[in-house]
Design an enzyme around this catalytic site. Structure first.
Site, PDB file in Angstrom:
ATOM      1  N   HIS A 252      -5.000   3.433  89.157  1.00  0.00           N
ATOM      2  CA  HIS A 252      -4.512   3.508  90.555  1.00  0.00           C
ATOM      3  C   HIS A 252      -4.036   4.997  91.192  1.00  0.00           C
ATOM      4  CE1 HIS A 252      -2.205   1.575  94.288  1.00  0.00           C
ATOM      5  NE2 HIS A 252      -2.925   1.380  94.195  1.00  0.00           N
ATOM      6  N   LYS A 254      -4.020   8.505  92.362  1.00  0.00           N
ATOM      7  CA  LYS A 254      -5.264   9.328  93.183  1.00  0.00           C
ATOM      8  C   LYS A 254      -4.565  10.718  92.911  1.00  0.00           C
ATOM      9  CE  LYS A 254      -4.965   4.973  95.583  1.00  0.00           C
ATOM     10  NZ  LYS A 254      -4.476   4.151  95.086  1.00  0.00           N
ATOM     11  N   HIS A 483      -0.069   3.036 103.981  1.00  0.00           N
ATOM     12  CA  HIS A 483      -0.673   3.453 102.308  1.00  0.00           C
ATOM     13  C   HIS A 483      -0.006   4.025 101.378  1.00  0.00           C
ATOM     14  CE1 HIS A 483      -3.974   3.003  99.499  1.00  0.00           C
ATOM     15  NE2 HIS A 483      -3.830   2.239  99.236  1.00  0.00           N
TER      16      HIS A 483
END
Length: 598
Positions: A252, A254, A483
């Site tokens: 996950h 980034k 998000h």
């Protein structure tokens, strides 16, 4: 099976029950087929969650009421109409490939930004143009000043199409991050969860599109084969699979590592590498300074920051146990990262004991706050705020994880804190309501990036009493669904911040870790990464930042730009948390559509 409370009634068949606790549903292979009779266009081929798949389906095949009449008690959500002059984002010539493939939108105020030939007035052309050599001279300093000017925190939001220009002031698009304005690219690596390779390649300026690009991912089986098929067309793209040996874990993280002729830059952010995540969502990022190359013959410990960022990033990369990433470790070692003022906070899959327990996850945050945060007066009255876009299983009640080990870590402040034993420290959790999603710029499909499932929600109705609405008038992004994921400790009057974290980690044990073996072991399922801002690293001995009252004003550098409104507004009795896999047909969204996920 049916479950009812003040936070809503949901019905689900017993065959849909699931005990998983992943932060986002297991990622299936997705190649969304075009509906018969629709105009042919490029369909995203990235593997992603079931929630994202449902959003793609509803965008390509929207559902409206057949008779055109809305229920009398539920009027359509108001369309967000904005004049072209206020949109403040136009397509540069480097977007040519994207224009011909632009998605079909309802005829509302946001559609004009996707039409070929539309451009905002010259004075509103900002960072979307900055990477073109033919840019007007007055456009170039904006992006440069953004990274090298008066933003000591180097914390930015992504640009949102369809909002007023002033709310995109100080925001960045991925094309700006990859612009030659910030360095002459030699090679790069992209760490991410959800990846559209073709789209990603097009975000690089043309002069950099043949430079070596490494993509670090967590795909397996069919999804991995699909990703390899995507990358096969691009000879400069290589792939690195992150090992996920514990069930329900995800890659996950980034992050971008950008290696330039002039040095190195690190970007840690919250956006997937897909078009939707850079379009009308609220995302966050930290962008490092340009790290210069160390002189030849420098000792290995050279170029370290006061926050130990260099050694911590190297440790994180080494945790992948990948020969390919070892090459990037060597690149890192050759650069001077001493100007870094944030702490790195990561998660890597595994079961950790002894001193290793404090290396990752929420215990890593606890250690950093214990050693480097400053105690404040009446700290037990300072709430913890968590803001996120997905939720895992918390357990049968609040004592199982949220209000025990997790709060114990987030509430730590300095060496003398009693947070671990104090049950009274408030927790405010910010997560969008159904109406937040319905009234958003994207409408119901925005909920595809908020994959809280009915199977998880119905087992933890107690959790919803902690929920607060998404509200971001301060940044002009109340209608751009979040998000971004942030966590912080604030004063009772919500005017001061003891610490602030932007991260990829959602509210889940998979992301943050959970105790096993009577607390002697910490188990983490996923890779996550974020950066922690502490006042002491920015020259403040007060123990706190002030909350910046206006995101776009010239307030003192000690004021931190929180991207949503404080104090958070608690759910009212009529409010429901967004749950992606149940239908919403009672009221239309901003595009006049309903939500039926399957």
């Amino acid at each position: 099976m049916s479950q009812e409370s003040e936070h809503g009634k949901w019905t689900v068949s017993s065959s849909d029950d699931s005990g998983d606790e992943q932060p986002e549903p297991e990622k299936p292979s997705t190649s969304l087929l075009q509906e018969a009779g629709q105009e042919k266009a490029r369909v995203p081929q990235y593997p992603c969650s079931e929630a994202r798949k449902a959003a793609l389906k509803r965008k390509s095949s929207p559902l409206k009421l057949s008779n055109g009449d809305f229920p009398r008690d539920d009027a359509p959500a108001q369309k967000h109409k904005t004049s072209p002059q206020a949109l403040g984002w136009c397509l540069s010539s480097s977007d040519e490939e994207d224009v011909s493939q632009s998605r079909t939108r309802e005829e509302d105020g946001t559609a004009s930004v996707r039409q070929e030939g539309y451009c905002a007035p010259k004075e509103d052309r900002r960072l979307a143009l900055s990477h073109k050599s033919a840019d007007p001279p007055d456009a170039l300093p904006d992006a440069w000043d953004l990274l090298n000017g008066g933003n000591p925190f180097r914390f930015f939001l992504t640009k949102v199409k369809g909002i007023k220009t002033k709310y995109n002031s100080g925001a960045l698009h991925i094309k700006d991050i990859l612009s030659p304005l910030f360095g002459t690219l030699v090679s790069s690596v992209q760490f991410n969860y959800c990846i559209d390779v073709e789209w990603l390649v097009k975000q690089y300026p043309k002069e950099f599109r043949d430079k070596p690009l490494l993509i670090v991912h967590g795909e397996k089986r069919e999804s991995k084969a699909e990703l390899h098929e995507q990358a096969h067309s691009f000879k400069h793209v290589s792939l690195c699979q992150a090992k996920l040996d514990i069930a329900f874990g995800t890659h996950h993280t980034k992050m971008m590592l950008l290696h330039y002729e002039e040095g190195l830059r690190v970007v840690i952010h919250t956006s997937n590498l897909i078009d939707d995540d850079w379009y009308q969502k609220t995302q966050g990022m930290w962008i490092s300074p340009l790290y210069p190359r160390l002189p030849p013959g420098s000792v290995e410990s050279a170029g370290e920051s006061h926050t130990n960022f260099k050694s911590d990033l190297i440790s994180y990369l080494m945790a992948y146990n990948s020969p390919t990433l070892k090459e990037w470790v060597d690149i890192l070692k050759q650069h001077d990262l001493s100007e870094t003022r944030v702490y790195l906070l990561g998660s890597t899959p595994g079961r950790y004991q002894g001193n290793a327990k404090e290396k990752w996850g929420h215990l890593r945050l606890r250690k950093l706050l214990k050693e480097h945060a400053t105690q404040v007066p009446d700290e037990n009255s300072w709430p913890v705020i968590g803001q996120f876009s997905s939720i895992g299983s918390m357990g049968a009640d609040q004592s199982k994880w949220l209000c025990s080990e997790f709060r114990g870590s987030l509430a730590t402040l300095g060496n003398g804190t009693k947070a671990l034993t104090n049950p009274d420290i408030p927790i405010h959790l910010i997560y969008p309501t159904v109406d937040n999603v319905r009234q958003s710029l994207e409408g119901y499909p925005a909920g595809g990036s908020l994959p809280y499932s009915i199977q998880t929600a119905q087992k933890q109705l107690w959790l919803h009493s902690f929920f607060h609405k998404w509200s971001a008038e301060i940044s002009g992004r109340s209608h751009a669904m979040p998000h971004i994921k942030t966590y912080m400790r604030v004063s009772p009057d919500f005017q001061k911040i003891a610490w602030f974290l932007v991260t990829s980690a959602n509210l889940s044990k998979a992301a943050w870790g959970t105790f096993e073996k009577n607390g002697t072991q910490l188990m983490i399922r996923s890779y996550e990464l974020g950066v922690l801002f502490l006042p002491s690293e920015f020259g403040l001995d007060t123990g706190y930042f002030h909350v910046k009252e206006n995101m776009f004003s010239d307030e003192p550098a000690s004021s931190f730009p929180v991207p949503y409104d404080l104090p958070p507004e608690k759910y009212e009795s009529k409010d429901r948390p967004w749950i992606w896999n149940i239908p919403y047909t009672k009221a239309p969204d901003t595009h006049g559509n309903m939500w039926v996920p399957k």
